[in-house]
Design an enzyme around this catalytic site. Structure first.
Site, PDB file in Angstrom:
ATOM      1  N   TYR A  64       0.847  -1.187   0.000  1.00 19.89           N
ATOM      2  CA  TYR A  64       0.000   0.000   0.000  1.00 19.89           C
ATOM      3  C   TYR A  64       0.887   1.243   0.000  1.00 19.89           C
ATOM      4  O   TYR A  64       1.350   1.695   1.032  1.00 19.89           O
ATOM      5  CB  TYR A  64      -0.936   0.016   1.195  1.00 19.89           C
ATOM      6  CG  TYR A  64      -1.930  -1.124   1.237  1.00 19.89           C
ATOM      7  CD1 TYR A  64      -2.176  -1.917   0.123  1.00 19.89           C
ATOM      8  CD2 TYR A  64      -2.627  -1.418   2.403  1.00 19.89           C
ATOM      9  CE1 TYR A  64      -3.084  -2.963   0.174  1.00 19.89           C
ATOM     10  CE2 TYR A  64      -3.538  -2.456   2.460  1.00 19.89           C
ATOM     11  CZ  TYR A  64      -3.759  -3.226   1.355  1.00 19.89           C
ATOM     12  OH  TYR A  64      -4.658  -4.275   1.408  1.00 19.89           O
ATOM     13  N   PHE A 209     -13.387  -5.168   0.914  1.00 21.12           N
ATOM     14  CA  PHE A 209     -14.399  -4.538   0.054  1.00 21.12           C
ATOM     15  C   PHE A 209     -15.796  -4.797   0.616  1.00 21.12           C
ATOM     16  O   PHE A 209     -16.715  -5.199  -0.097  1.00 21.12           O
ATOM     17  CB  PHE A 209     -14.280  -5.064  -1.381  1.00 21.12           C
ATOM     18  CG  PHE A 209     -14.831  -4.120  -2.430  1.00 21.12           C
ATOM     19  CD1 PHE A 209     -14.491  -2.782  -2.439  1.00 21.12           C
ATOM     20  CD2 PHE A 209     -15.681  -4.590  -3.417  1.00 21.12           C
ATOM     21  CE1 PHE A 209     -14.996  -1.928  -3.397  1.00 21.12           C
ATOM     22  CE2 PHE A 209     -16.199  -3.740  -4.392  1.00 21.12           C
ATOM     23  CZ  PHE A 209     -15.851  -2.405  -4.363  1.00 21.12           C
ATOM     24  N   PRO A 210     -15.991  -4.537   1.909  1.00 22.53           N
ATOM     25  CA  PRO A 210     -17.244  -4.940   2.559  1.00 22.53           C
ATOM     26  C   PRO A 210     -18.435  -4.026   2.277  1.00 22.53           C
ATOM     27  O   PRO A 210     -19.580  -4.423   2.511  1.00 22.53           O
ATOM     28  CB  PRO A 210     -16.892  -4.879   4.044  1.00 22.53           C
ATOM     29  CG  PRO A 210     -15.856  -3.792   4.130  1.00 22.53           C
ATOM     30  CD  PRO A 210     -15.035  -3.942   2.865  1.00 22.53           C
ATOM     31  N   LEU A 211     -18.198  -2.812   1.790  1.00 19.92           N
ATOM     32  CA  LEU A 211     -19.285  -1.845   1.637  1.00 19.92           C
ATOM     33  C   LEU A 211     -20.063  -1.994   0.334  1.00 19.92           C
ATOM     34  O   LEU A 211     -21.086  -1.342   0.150  1.00 19.92           O
ATOM     35  CB  LEU A 211     -18.741  -0.418   1.737  1.00 19.92           C
ATOM     36  CG  LEU A 211     -18.102  -0.041   3.074  1.00 19.92           C
ATOM     37  CD1 LEU A 211     -17.548   1.371   3.006  1.00 19.92           C
ATOM     38  CD2 LEU A 211     -19.103  -0.166   4.213  1.00 19.92           C
ATOM     39  N   GLY A 214     -23.808  -2.491  -4.778  1.00 17.07           N
ATOM     40  CA  GLY A 214     -24.221  -2.510  -6.172  1.00 17.07           C
ATOM     41  C   GLY A 214     -25.601  -1.910  -6.397  1.00 17.07           C
ATOM     42  O   GLY A 214     -25.983  -0.912  -5.785  1.00 17.07           O
TER      43      GLY A 214
END
Length: 284
Positions: A64, A209-211, A214
């Site tokens: 990162y 990427f839990p949020l 879609g």
């Protein structure tokens, strides 16, 4: 009692207890997860606020930035408060913004781990995760390197990331794996079989990427409807669903904004009823 307390706790490796809502420190770097952040002071403030809010798991990686995220964490938080777990990862290289070639060679992983020790200013990394399998390197060789580093006292616990069930089984035949980090959210449940194994065996499952929600978050979608009923945001509904999905599931949402960070933390107190959970389960 802080909002984070409402998420509950998870014990990793039998001796590290953390709350089930972490912070992913990828977004405190520059565009494309490359270079320094546009506002360094803001990134440092986000990290300090993370700890103030009661979050005690920060997930990062040497890739990162590269190095930027780990270095900012050390600048903001070292000496680390008692109970804070800074988990990092190795196994990816960076050749430019948005580029993530895999490198699971033993020499690279050893150098990556030792670089993380320096950047984080620690003598031992309490949770070190293999970022991703390298198809050019036998997985056993990569995992075996982490076992060697653990035997040398440079790693306390080992985790794996972006793996399938066969790879997890192979890793566990070599070293005691305490956690898995895979993508999992309302619209991507392809790792449900992995979550089932983690729940069965008491491994932590870190959802990256839990949020993501879609189309479900669009006006008229089920997430949007449930969010409106709770005076919440779609992202908070997505996090609440994850927290109620499994006792070993630990979302690690990332952000470079204190406002968004506080919004994510507030999701720990959002309780979905059975009907809402069923609607969300059926939606995707």
């Amino acid at each position: 009692m802080s909002a984070v307390d409402a998420s509950g706790t998870l014990t990793l490796g039998g001796d590290i207890e953390v709350h089930r809502l972490g912070y992913g420190a990828m977004r405190i770097t520059g565009r494309g997860v490359w270079g320094p952040p546009p506002d360094r002071d803001k990134a440092l403030d986000v990290l300090r606020r993370t700890v103030e809010l009661g979050i005690d798991l920060i997930d990062t990686a040497d890739s990162y930035g590269p190095h930027v995220s780990e270095q900012l964490i050390a600048e903001a938080l070292y000496p680390y408060p008692d109970g804070l777990l800074v988990a990092t990862k190795g196994g990816l290289e960076r050749t430019g913004p948005g580029q993530w070639p895999r490198n699971g060679r033993p020499d690279h992983l050893r150098a990556a781990c030792e670089g993380s020790l320096r950047d984080l200013r620690v003598d031992r990394i309490d949770l070190y995760q293999l970022h991703a399998p390298d198809p050019q390197v036998p997985y056993a060789e990569s995992v075996g390197t982490l076992k060697d580093l653990q035997d040398e006292g440079k790693i306390r616990h080992v985790g794996v990331s972006n793996v399938n069930l066969e790879q997890l089984e192979e890793a566990r035949s070599i070293v005691d794996v305490v956690s898995v980090q895979n993508r999992f959210n309302l619209t991507d449940r392809s790792s449900q079989d992995m979550l089932d194994v983690c729940e069965r065996d008491g491994l932590g499952f870190f959802a990256w990427f839990p949020l993501a929600a879609g189309n479900l978050a669009e006006p008229g979608g089920v997430v949007a409807e449930i969010a409106r009923a709770h005076d919440a945001t779609p992202g908070q509904v997505a996090l609440a669903w994850l927290l109620q999905r499994s006792p070993v599931l630990l979302p690690i949402p990332g952000t470079g904004s204190i406002e968004h960070l506080e919004e994510n933390v507030a999701a720990a107190e959002l309780e979905l009823n059975e009907e809402e959970i069923e609607r969300l389960d059926d939606a995707a």
